[in-house]
Design an enzyme around this catalytic site. Structure first.
Site, PDB file in Angstrom:
ATOM      1  N   ASN A  10      23.218  17.382  42.952  1.00 26.39           N
ATOM      2  CA  ASN A  10      22.768  15.996  42.759  1.00 26.39           C
ATOM      3  C   ASN A  10      24.012  15.145  42.511  1.00 26.39           C
ATOM      4  O   ASN A  10      24.572  15.170  41.420  1.00 26.39           O
ATOM      5  CB  ASN A  10      21.815  15.926  41.552  1.00 26.39           C
ATOM      6  CG  ASN A  10      21.424  14.492  41.242  1.00 26.39           C
ATOM      7  OD1 ASN A  10      21.624  13.587  42.057  1.00 26.39           O
ATOM      8  ND2 ASN A  10      20.864  14.274  40.055  1.00 26.39           N
ATOM      9  N   TRP A  11      24.416  14.432  43.539  1.00 25.21           N
ATOM     10  CA  TRP A  11      25.649  13.629  43.411  1.00 25.21           C
ATOM     11  C   TRP A  11      25.423  12.346  42.610  1.00 25.21           C
ATOM     12  O   TRP A  11      26.373  11.646  42.282  1.00 25.21           O
ATOM     13  CB  TRP A  11      26.188  13.273  44.804  1.00 25.21           C
ATOM     14  CG  TRP A  11      26.870  14.425  45.490  1.00 25.21           C
ATOM     15  CD1 TRP A  11      26.943  15.714  45.059  1.00 25.21           C
ATOM     16  CD2 TRP A  11      27.588  14.383  46.734  1.00 25.21           C
ATOM     17  NE1 TRP A  11      27.648  16.483  45.958  1.00 25.21           N
ATOM     18  CE2 TRP A  11      28.049  15.684  47.000  1.00 25.21           C
ATOM     19  CE3 TRP A  11      27.862  13.367  47.657  1.00 25.21           C
ATOM     20  CZ2 TRP A  11      28.793  16.008  48.144  1.00 25.21           C
ATOM     21  CZ3 TRP A  11      28.593  13.679  48.797  1.00 25.21           C
ATOM     22  CH2 TRP A  11      29.053  14.986  49.033  1.00 25.21           C
ATOM     23  N   LYS A  12      24.157  12.013  42.359  1.00 20.59           N
ATOM     24  CA  LYS A  12      23.830  10.742  41.679  1.00 20.59           C
ATOM     25  C   LYS A  12      24.489   9.588  42.438  1.00 20.59           C
ATOM     26  O   LYS A  12      24.597   9.651  43.667  1.00 20.59           O
ATOM     27  CB  LYS A  12      24.250  10.793  40.210  1.00 20.59           C
ATOM     28  CG  LYS A  12      23.813  12.073  39.516  1.00 20.59           C
ATOM     29  CD  LYS A  12      23.959  12.000  38.045  1.00 20.59           C
ATOM     30  CE  LYS A  12      23.690  13.356  37.454  1.00 20.59           C
ATOM     31  NZ  LYS A  12      23.455  13.321  36.026  1.00 20.59           N
ATOM     32  N   HIS A  95      13.764  12.659  38.325  1.00 22.49           N
ATOM     33  CA  HIS A  95      14.972  12.966  37.544  1.00 22.49           C
ATOM     34  C   HIS A  95      14.918  12.172  36.237  1.00 22.49           C
ATOM     35  O   HIS A  95      14.409  11.046  36.208  1.00 22.49           O
ATOM     36  CB  HIS A  95      16.222  12.590  38.357  1.00 22.49           C
ATOM     37  CG  HIS A  95      17.480  13.089  37.716  1.00 22.49           C
ATOM     38  ND1 HIS A  95      18.096  12.416  36.684  1.00 22.49           N
ATOM     39  CD2 HIS A  95      18.221  14.201  37.929  1.00 22.49           C
ATOM     40  CE1 HIS A  95      19.156  13.101  36.304  1.00 22.49           C
ATOM     41  NE2 HIS A  95      19.256  14.191  37.034  1.00 22.49           N
ATOM     42  N   GLU A  97      16.993  10.472  34.737  1.00 22.79           N
ATOM     43  CA  GLU A  97      17.582   9.116  34.804  1.00 22.79           C
ATOM     44  C   GLU A  97      16.601   8.136  35.435  1.00 22.79           C
ATOM     45  O   GLU A  97      16.544   6.969  35.042  1.00 22.79           O
ATOM     46  CB  GLU A  97      18.912   9.173  35.586  1.00 22.79           C
ATOM     47  CG  GLU A  97      19.991   9.854  34.753  1.00 22.79           C
ATOM     48  CD  GLU A  97      21.059  10.568  35.560  1.00 22.79           C
ATOM     49  OE1 GLU A  97      21.198  10.322  36.767  1.00 22.79           O
ATOM     50  OE2 GLU A  97      21.774  11.399  34.952  1.00 22.79           O
ATOM     51  N   GLU A 167      15.349  20.420  33.371  1.00 21.00           N
ATOM     52  CA  GLU A 167      16.620  19.828  32.974  1.00 21.00           C
ATOM     53  C   GLU A 167      16.478  19.215  31.587  1.00 21.00           C
ATOM     54  O   GLU A 167      15.991  18.075  31.453  1.00 21.00           O
ATOM     55  CB  GLU A 167      17.014  18.727  33.959  1.00 21.00           C
ATOM     56  CG  GLU A 167      17.190  19.209  35.370  1.00 21.00           C
ATOM     57  CD  GLU A 167      18.135  18.291  36.135  1.00 21.00           C
ATOM     58  OE1 GLU A 167      19.172  18.781  36.586  1.00 21.00           O
ATOM     59  OE2 GLU A 167      17.852  17.088  36.239  1.00 21.00           O
ATOM     60  N   GLY A 173      24.938  16.125  31.836  1.00 22.02           N
ATOM     61  CA  GLY A 173      26.191  15.373  31.796  1.00 22.02           C
ATOM     62  C   GLY A 173      26.875  15.368  30.437  1.00 22.02           C
ATOM     63  O   GLY A 173      27.791  14.603  30.194  1.00 22.02           O
ATOM     64  N   SER A 212      24.593  20.533  32.867  1.00 22.47           N
ATOM     65  CA  SER A 212      25.956  21.007  32.644  1.00 22.47           C
ATOM     66  C   SER A 212      26.210  22.422  33.169  1.00 22.47           C
ATOM     67  O   SER A 212      26.972  23.187  32.578  1.00 22.47           O
ATOM     68  CB  SER A 212      26.335  20.887  31.156  1.00 22.47           C
ATOM     69  OG  SER A 212      26.280  19.532  30.753  1.00 22.47           O
ATOM     70  N   GLY A 234      27.559  17.014  37.754  1.00 23.46           N
ATOM     71  CA  GLY A 234      29.017  16.875  37.706  1.00 23.46           C
ATOM     72  C   GLY A 234      29.775  17.913  38.525  1.00 23.46           C
ATOM     73  O   GLY A 234      30.674  17.562  39.311  1.00 23.46           O
TER      74      GLY A 234
HETATM   75  C1  PEP Z   1      21.654  16.369  36.871  1.00 20.09           C
HETATM   76  O1  PEP Z   1      21.845  15.178  36.712  1.00 20.09           O
HETATM   77  O2  PEP Z   1      20.702  16.737  37.569  1.00 20.09           O
HETATM   78  C2  PEP Z   1      22.548  17.307  36.188  1.00 20.09           C
HETATM   79  C3  PEP Z   1      22.115  18.504  35.968  1.00 20.09           C
HETATM   80  O3  PEP Z   1      23.791  16.843  35.830  1.00 20.09           O
HETATM   81  P1  PEP Z   1      24.986  17.691  35.155  1.00 20.09           P
HETATM   82  O4  PEP Z   1      25.109  18.978  35.907  1.00 20.09           O
HETATM   83  O5  PEP Z   1      26.179  16.819  35.291  1.00 20.09           O
HETATM   84  O6  PEP Z   1      24.586  17.920  33.740  1.00 20.09           O
END
Ligand code: PEP
Length: 249
Positions: A10-12, A95, A97, A167, A173, A212, A234
């Site tokens: 997931n590049w966001k 997600h 966010e 998640e 993040g 993460s 990330g």
């Molecule tokens: C995500 O946003 O789906 C995610 C898991 O981010 P990160 O790996 O940066 O925690």
């Protein structure tokens, strides 16, 4: 039951044409087994470029969001129909966010998942509790409330085509990862919750862990019996690190 290992990026709102090219160059050279599926979800403007550059049959393209409608006067939105037209195969829905910054409810997430499936796309349905909710012992209740509208919106034959991603919001993040044991326990709960609707589907659906995940912790997490891979933010922007995680069996 041996389910595929799925590694989804997931590049966001990150990445550019150079990253599309570097990532596809790197992934086009690796051999990914038939028990693995890699998915890259770039921002919407890059979906076309990614579908063109990606030649590795085991790497699929995914979007990060859709509107629940198929077309119309909805400036700025993207529909499942358009993704299908671009040969996109997956789409992330719900997600955290989107839930927190764009006020998406679990009902809306269910509508998006239903629409994705109706157009032949696989939704990656994200669920997860906040730090406060975990501390107050509400994790299972929160996850149940997020899952219930999705389970009731879908027919049983649709359910097997869904990918779920657990998640925990506090791990996204932040560099804080759920321990493998804690993640496994929660994934077990999610699978059992799905099993109450359809035990066969519960056995088949992939449940990814996200929060993460990196090259140092993915092996222990993915080795858990109810963790079928990861949704990675990330670390998916770092070509070498992501490539390493993609080779997970
Ligand atoms: C995500 O946003 O789906 C995610 C898991 O981010 P990160 O790996 O940066 O925690």
């Amino acid at each position: 039951m041996h389910r595929k290992t799925i590694v989804a990026a997931n590049w966001k709102m990150n990445g550019d044409v150079s990253l599309i090219n570097e990532m596809t160059d790197a992934l086009n050279t690796i051999s990914i087994s038939e028990n693995q599926q890699v998915i890259i979800c770039p921002p919407a403007p890059y979906l076309g470029a990614l579908t063109q550059a990606n030649t590795n049959a085991r790497v699929a393209v995914g979007a990060q969001n859709i509107n629940e409608q198929l077309k119309g006067a909805l400036t700025g939105e993207v529909s499942a129909l358009m993704l299908k037209d671009l040969s996109v195969q997956y789409v992330i829905v719900g997600h955290s966010e989107r839930r927190s910054l764009f006020a998406e409810t679990s009902g809306l997430v269910a509508d998006k998942a239903k629409q994705a499936l109706a157009q032949g796309l696989t939704p990656i349905v994200c669920i997860g509790e906040s730090e406060d909710e975990r501390e107050q012992g509400q994790t299972e209740q929160v996850l149940s409330e997020q899952l219930a509208p999705v389970l009731s919106a879908l027919d049983n034959d649709e359910l097997t085509d869904v990918v779920f991603a657990y998640e925990p919001v506090w791990a996204i993040g932040t560099g804080k990862t759920a321990s493998a044991e804690m993640a496994q326990q929660t994934h077990r709960f999610i699978r059992e919750f799905i099993a109450a609707t359809d035990s066969d589907a519960a056995d088949k659906v992939a449940i990814l862990y996200g929060g993460s995940v990196n090259a140092g912790n993915y092996q222990e997490l993915f080795a858990q019996p109810d963790i079928d891979g990861g949704l990675i933010g990330g670390a998916s922007l770092k070509v070498e690190e992501f490539k390493t995680i993609c080779l997970a069996e």
